[in-house]
Structure formats: structure tokens, C-alpha cells
Design a protein around this motif. Structure first.
Motif, mmCIF file in Angstrom:
data_model
loop_
_atom_site.group_PDB
_atom_site.id
_atom_site.type_symbol
_atom_site.label_atom_id
_atom_site.label_comp_id
_atom_site.label_asym_id
_atom_site.label_seq_id
_atom_site.Cartn_x
_atom_site.Cartn_y
_atom_site.Cartn_z
ATOM 1 N N GLY A 49 -13.435 12.381 35.245
ATOM 2 C CA GLY A 49 -12.630 12.229 34.049
ATOM 3 C C GLY A 49 -13.330 12.792 32.829
ATOM 4 N N PHE A 50 -12.600 12.836 31.734
ATOM 5 C CA PHE A 50 -13.130 13.382 30.482
ATOM 6 C C PHE A 50 -12.359 12.758 29.330
ATOM 7 C CE2 PHE A 50 -9.825 16.064 32.207
ATOM 8 C CZ PHE A 50 -8.977 16.290 31.129
ATOM 9 N N VAL A 51 -12.972 12.709 28.169
ATOM 10 C CA VAL A 51 -12.317 12.138 26.995
ATOM 11 C C VAL A 51 -12.947 12.746 25.747
ATOM 12 C CG1 VAL A 51 -13.883 10.133 26.908
ATOM 13 C CG2 VAL A 51 -11.618 9.988 25.852
ATOM 14 N N GLY A 52 -12.109 12.992 24.757
ATOM 15 C CA GLY A 52 -12.605 13.530 23.503
ATOM 16 C C GLY A 52 -11.556 14.385 22.827
ATOM 17 N N PRO A 53 -11.610 14.493 21.505
ATOM 18 C CA PRO A 53 -10.642 15.308 20.770
ATOM 19 C C PRO A 53 -10.597 16.740 21.305
ATOM 20 C CG PRO A 53 -11.943 14.000 19.245
ATOM 21 C CD PRO A 53 -12.573 13.832 20.597
ATOM 22 N N GLY A 54 -9.401 17.208 21.595
ATOM 23 C CA GLY A 54 -9.209 18.575 22.056
ATOM 24 C C GLY A 54 -9.324 18.784 23.544
ATOM 25 N N MET A 55 -9.960 17.875 24.252
ATOM 26 C CA MET A 55 -10.172 18.097 25.682
ATOM 27 C C MET A 55 -8.875 18.046 26.492
ATOM 28 S SD MET A 55 -13.858 16.231 26.347
ATOM 29 C CE MET A 55 -14.247 17.165 27.829
ATOM 30 N N PRO A 56 -7.960 17.081 26.247
ATOM 31 C CA PRO A 56 -6.690 17.123 26.979
ATOM 32 C C PRO A 56 -5.859 18.365 26.661
ATOM 33 C CG PRO A 56 -7.072 14.949 26.068
ATOM 34 C CD PRO A 56 -8.093 15.852 25.456
ATOM 35 N N ALA A 57 -5.796 18.749 25.379
ATOM 36 C CA ALA A 57 -5.029 19.939 25.012
ATOM 37 C C ALA A 57 -5.581 21.175 25.694
ATOM 38 C CB ALA A 57 -5.051 20.114 23.491
ATOM 39 N N GLU B 231 -5.932 17.782 18.471
ATOM 40 C CA GLU B 231 -7.020 16.852 18.176
ATOM 41 C C GLU B 231 -6.949 15.555 18.975
ATOM 42 O OE1 GLU B 231 -9.694 17.409 16.290
ATOM 43 O OE2 GLU B 231 -8.937 19.446 16.181
ATOM 44 N N ALA B 232 -5.918 15.392 19.789
ATOM 45 C CA ALA B 232 -5.760 14.133 20.509
ATOM 46 C C ALA B 232 -6.811 14.002 21.609
ATOM 47 C CB ALA B 232 -4.360 14.040 21.117
ATOM 48 N N PRO B 233 -7.431 12.824 21.754
ATOM 49 C CA PRO B 233 -8.424 12.628 22.811
ATOM 50 C C PRO B 233 -7.824 12.234 24.150
ATOM 51 C CG PRO B 233 -8.417 10.728 21.379
ATOM 52 C CD PRO B 233 -7.421 11.697 20.806
ATOM 53 N N PHE C 155 -2.417 10.322 21.553
ATOM 54 C CA PHE C 155 -2.904 9.424 20.524
ATOM 55 C C PHE C 155 -4.343 8.987 20.792
ATOM 56 C CE2 PHE C 155 1.730 8.661 20.608
ATOM 57 C CZ PHE C 155 2.024 9.011 19.288
ATOM 58 N N ARG C 156 -4.998 8.555 19.722
ATOM 59 C CA ARG C 156 -6.328 7.966 19.842
ATOM 60 C C ARG C 156 -6.243 6.607 20.520
ATOM 61 N NH1 ARG C 156 -8.561 7.558 13.926
ATOM 62 N NH2 ARG C 156 -10.475 6.893 14.969
ATOM 63 N N SER C 157 -7.381 6.151 21.022
ATOM 64 C CA SER C 157 -7.497 4.817 21.613
ATOM 65 C C SER C 157 -8.906 4.318 21.329
ATOM 66 C CB SER C 157 -7.217 4.883 23.118
ATOM 67 O OG SER C 157 -7.222 3.599 23.693
ATOM 68 N N GLY C 158 -9.233 3.128 21.820
ATOM 69 C CA GLY C 158 -10.590 2.617 21.667
ATOM 70 C C GLY C 158 -10.930 2.184 20.256
ATOM 71 N N PHE C 159 -9.934 1.749 19.466
ATOM 72 C CA PHE C 159 -10.198 1.290 18.106
ATOM 73 C C PHE C 159 -11.067 0.032 18.145
ATOM 74 C CE2 PHE C 159 -6.150 3.522 18.068
ATOM 75 C CZ PHE C 159 -6.335 4.432 17.034
ATOM 76 N N ARG C 160 -12.058 0.000 17.272
ATOM 77 C CA ARG C 160 -13.074 -1.061 17.319
ATOM 78 C C ARG C 160 -12.469 -2.458 17.278
ATOM 79 N NH1 ARG C 160 -16.595 -0.301 12.506
ATOM 80 N NH2 ARG C 160 -15.132 -1.697 11.447
ATOM 81 N N GLU C 161 -11.490 -2.681 16.421
ATOM 82 C CA GLU C 161 -10.932 -4.024 16.263
ATOM 83 C C GLU C 161 -9.915 -4.367 17.354
ATOM 84 O OE1 GLU C 161 -9.684 -4.672 12.199
ATOM 85 O OE2 GLU C 161 -11.337 -3.416 11.487
ATOM 86 N N ASN C 162 -9.622 -3.424 18.217
ATOM 87 C CA ASN C 162 -8.715 -3.686 19.337
ATOM 88 C C ASN C 162 -9.457 -3.729 20.668
ATOM 89 O OD1 ASN C 162 -6.967 -1.912 17.206
ATOM 90 N ND2 ASN C 162 -5.793 -3.567 18.114
ATOM 91 N N GLN C 163 -10.774 -3.740 20.607
ATOM 92 C CA GLN C 163 -11.612 -3.819 21.795
ATOM 93 C C GLN C 163 -12.379 -5.136 21.807
ATOM 94 O OE1 GLN C 163 -11.308 -1.644 24.256
ATOM 95 N NE2 GLN C 163 -12.597 0.121 23.879
ATOM 96 N N ALA C 164 -12.470 -5.750 22.985
ATOM 97 C CA ALA C 164 -13.380 -6.882 23.118
ATOM 98 C C ALA C 164 -14.813 -6.400 22.918
ATOM 99 C CB ALA C 164 -13.225 -7.519 24.493
ATOM 100 N N GLY D 122 0.198 8.765 11.897
ATOM 101 C CA GLY D 122 -0.222 10.152 11.768
ATOM 102 C C GLY D 122 0.081 10.923 13.036
ATOM 103 N N GLU D 123 -0.386 12.155 13.112
ATOM 104 C CA GLU D 123 -0.050 13.004 14.250
ATOM 105 C C GLU D 123 -0.587 12.445 15.557
ATOM 106 O OE1 GLU D 123 -0.473 17.621 15.876
ATOM 107 O OE2 GLU D 123 -1.667 16.933 14.165
ATOM 108 N N TYR D 124 -1.845 11.957 15.549
ATOM 109 C CA TYR D 124 -2.469 11.492 16.790
ATOM 110 C C TYR D 124 -3.211 10.178 16.618
ATOM 111 C CZ TYR D 124 -6.482 13.704 14.528
ATOM 112 O OH TYR D 124 -7.454 14.052 13.619
ATOM 113 N N GLY D 125 -3.005 9.478 15.499
ATOM 114 C CA GLY D 125 -3.664 8.209 15.246
ATOM 115 C C GLY D 125 -4.723 8.266 14.176
#
Length: 442
Positions: free
Chosen positions: A212-220, A238-240, A245-254, A309-312
Motif C-alpha cells: 500500500g501507499f499513502v500521501g498527497p498526489g500518490m493516488p492521482a 493533492e488528495a492522499p 479526501f484527507r483522513s487521519g485528522f488528529r482529533e478524530n484519531q484515538a 474544500g477540494e480534498y479536506g
């Protein structure tokens, strides 16, 4: 793509985009040729050296966040490249095998820094692994046998992972991942300039290899020609993640503390859920405009306020769904839709998330997908979040799995597994009572 002959040329590396695609493809391919291609004209790995004394490292295998960078908003930035190796025991889990596993993992930690620039890894064990021992693990850890009754949709055809273990390798350096994988399985006798005292290949066979892979631009960068993605390259640049959309927001993670087992023989460990999901992005992008995608991913209120926004990029460190959870039934009635994040937020405890997610994109089999990785104190907490995601109560508003019930209709679960990720102290072939007496029952 990684050249089939395993050799890199200047043309393959002429831009950062093509270089990133080259490395991603090499990690997906694996093997000595792929590693040689990543290294190019360099004959050795150029990664930071590891710990002189591995015992000084954190005892929690899953404690990665302190070794990872953050993005501009302060969210933890996950490593770009990931390999997940399903492992089947090829020998008895006796003391000799246990010493071999411990030595092999410690060799890696001495050779390569525990960081995104080096390699981070966890080794987890399935309920099937522990079934060979007496007494049962059940009194110590909430790790039931996998039962994918909450596998999202009726279209899901789920294969349950029944191997003995899962090794998760992660790094920003694709060559480092490949070198560690080869070193652990006897295909290199040195790692980052250090000789090795033991390997895993006498104890485990690799039964599956997922990447797997993750990061801005990698899926595109990878969207062209994949099954499940429409023509026209719809994934934002720019979507990761593939869904845009972005994910892994600090306040939405345990937090790592929240998912850590507190008591018992595996205190300091965690449980891990790992599943592979195929994405129906053709329907996701062609049947929904951006506003509808925001409503289904976050909430209808987010779409109405143009809050994402466009991607979070407007969201900072939080999705803001906690503020619209109480409105979810009103949204179902008024808009005929509810948001994925809005539903899952209902499973929080005293306002705090239960799961620490480390999801990554995958193109295994040339299909756009997600390897969904979550850490939690017990599998019951994962089930609680998944049942909230299913949102079966919204059927009263006509929102079934194939309607605007979050993102359910775009997901197809393909593989499903649960694991105990012990503390480092007990990560080498643990028994259900690692500090006491346990005997194989079969």
C-alpha cells in the motif's frame, strides 16, 4: 512502472512524480530486482542507522507517532510505503524458534532506524495462532476469531485471514522496506552495512504479500488504467486517498495510549484489525458531484457550509463531525443522506475516538482499494465503530446500503483479519501466558 529487468535509468527518475511512481511500483513488485532498481547505481542502502541497544526502544510496537513527522496542520503524517506479509509457521513455536524470531527482529532494529526515514514495523498474531495453546487467550485479550458479519455490504465476498501472523513494514524509503523484507527472509546477509545473526525464513513462510501507499498526489499518480476508476483522472491531485479526501485528522484519531491494553500479560500491546476493501470509484465519481461526495463522506451540513474544500484542506486537525452527530436523524429526513464520518462519530466514548486508523491505498491486482488498518484496545471496540458505520437504523428513512447511507455502496470487503500486536517484550512467538506456563494443545 518499475522496469521489468530491474534496472533504473535516468529517464525513470527525471521528475519527482515519476521517481515516486517508480519507487511505489518497485515496492509493489518486491524482490531483489525491485530493490536493485530502487538503489540504482548505489550498491548499498542509505538509511539512518538503528539503535545500538534495541531494548531502549519503546516497548509498545504500535507506538509509531513519536517517530513520525506531522503535516502543516499538526496531523501525524504516515509513512508513504507499506508492505503487509501474511506469515504461516513452518516449525513449532518452541524456545529455539522464539529466540530466532527475537534475534531477527533485533537485528533489523540495530541496522535501521525506527522512523519514517528508516523502517517502522509491527508483528501481530491471529486467533488461529493462539488456538494451538492451552490455556485460552480469551481471558487476557479481547481477540475473538474473525467473524465478518459487519462486512459493510451484501456484495462483499470476504476471505478471512487464518495465517499465524502479520508483519507490517512501513517507511518513506521504498528501498529500506525492500531491503528489510529480503534480510528477514534470508535473501540478504547484510542490512545497511551490518551482518545478520538470524532470519525468519526458518520459522515462517510468507503466504501473502500485500502492499500500500499513502500521501498527497500518490493516488492521482496511480489512477490511470485501474479497475473501478472512470476515465478522466477524477482523483484530485493533492488528495492522499483514492476517494479524494484527507483522513487521519488528529482529533478524530484515538491516541496510542487509548488503544493500548492496560492490564494482563499483554499490557502495552494492542489489537489490530486489517481488511482489504475494493472501491467502486466509477460510481463514486460519476454519480456524485463534489458536494454530494462531501455530504456522504462527512455530513450534509459540511456540504451546505462548503466546510471541506477540494480534498479536506479546510479541516485542519478535525473533521468537525462531532458537532453534527446529534443532527444525523434530521439530516436523514431532510436531505435523504447521512455522512460516513458523522455515523462513525456516534461510537465515541465520552467524546473520544476508539480507533487509531493507519489506512493506506492499494492497487494490488490492479484494483483501486484500501487496506483498512485500525488499532484498538479490544476487537469489541472495532465492532462498535463498524456497527455505527453500517447505520442500519437509517433504513427507516429509505437509506439502505445502496442508498445515501454514508459511503457503504462504494465499498466491497475482500479480506478480513484480527491480530494481537504484543508489546516488544512478547512479540516473538508469544503464548497466551508469556510469563507463565502454556503448552501446545495440538
Amino acid at each position: 512502472m518499475c522496469p521489468p529487468n530491474g534496472r533504473a535509468t535516468r529517464d525513470d527518475w527525471e521528475t519527482p512524480l515519476s521517481r515516486r511512481a517508480f519507487v511505489r511500483a518497485a515496492v509493489a513488485t518486491g524482490g531483489s530486482a525491485a530493490l536493485s532498481a530502487c538503489l540504482g547505481e548505489e550498491s548499498s542502502l542509505d538509511a539512518p542507522e538503528g539503535a545500538t541497544n534495541p531494548a531502549s526502544l519503546p516497548d509498545r510496537q504500535h507506538a509509531w507517532n513519536g517517530s513520525l513527522p506531522t503535516d502543516d496542520d499538526g496531523n501525524v503524517r504516515p509513512p508513504e510505503h507499506h508492505v503487509f506479509l501474511g506469515l504461516a509457521l513452518s516449525s513449532d513455536p518452541d524456545d529455539a524458534a522464539r529466540e530466532t524470531v527475537a534475534a531477527a527482529l533485533a537485528d533489523v532494529e540495530r541496522a535501521v532506524e525506527r522512523s519514517a526515514d528508516g523502517v517502522l514495523f509491527t508483528l501481530g498474531y491471529t486467533p488461529a495462532y493462539f488456538d494451538r495453546f492451552e490455556p485460552s487467550l480469551a481471558d487476557a485479550v479481547d481477540l475473538p476469531a474473525p467473524d465478518p458479519i459487519v462486512a459493510l455490504t451484501v456484495e462483499s465476498q470476504v476471505t478471512v485471514d487464518t495465517d499465524d501472523a502479520l508483519l507490517h513494514l512501513a517507511s518513506d524509503d521504498g528501498a529500506a522496506i525492500l531491503a528489510v523484507e529480503e534480510a528477514l527472509f534470508g535473501e540478504r546477509d547484510r542490512l545497511n552495512g551490518r551482518s545478520l545473526s538470524a532470519t525468519l525464513d526458518s520459522v515462517f513462510d510468507r503466504s501473502t504479500r500485500r502492499t500500500g501507499f499513502v500521501g498527497p498526489g500518490m493516488p492521482a499518480d496511480r489512477q490511470e488504467g485501474l479497475d473501478g476508476i472512470p476515465d478522466g483522472e477524477p482523483v484530485p491531485e493533492e488528495a492522499p486517498f483514492f476517494m479524494g479526501f484527507r483522513s487521519g485528522f488528529r482529533e478524530n484519531q484515538a491516541t496510542e495510549d487509548r488503544v493500548t491494553i492496560r492490564e494482563g500479560p499483554f499490557a502495552g500491546g494492542a489489537t489490530q484489525h486489517f481488511e482489504t476493501i475494493a472501491l467502486d470509484l466509477e460510481v463514486w465519481f460519476e454519480d456524485n458531484d463534489h458536494s454530494h461526495r462531501v455530504a456522504r463522506m462527512f455530513s450534509p451540513a459540511h456540504a451546505e457550509r462548503e466546510a471541506v474544500g477540494e480534498y479536506g484542506e479546510k479541516l485542519g486537525t478535525a473533521t468537525g463531525v462531532a458537532g453534527v452527530v446529534d443532527e444525523i436523524h434530521d439530516h436523514a429526513r431532510e436531505y435523504g443522506a447521512v455522512g460516513h464520518a458523522q455515523k462513525v462519530a456516534r461510537a465515541r466514548e465520552d467524546g473520544e475516538p476508539l480507533l487509531l486508523r493507519r489506512d493506506v491505498n492499494t492497487t494490488d491486482g490492479d484494483i483501486a482499494g484500501v487496506h483498512f488498518v485500525s488499532l484498538q484496545r479490544g476487537i469489541g471496540e472495532f465492532r462498535r465503530a463498524r456497527e455505527a458505520m453500517l447505520g442500519e437504523e437509517f433504513g427507516q428513512y429509505g437509506l439502505g446500503p445502496r442508498q445515501s447511507n454514508g459511503i457503504l455502496q462504494y465499498l466491497r470487503v475482500r479480506r478480513w483479519g484480527s491480530y494481537l500486536v504484543p508489546p516488544r517484550t512478547h512479540r516473538a512467538l508469544p503464548t497466551p501466558v508469556p510469563d507463565g506456563n502454556a503448552e501446545p494443545s495440538r
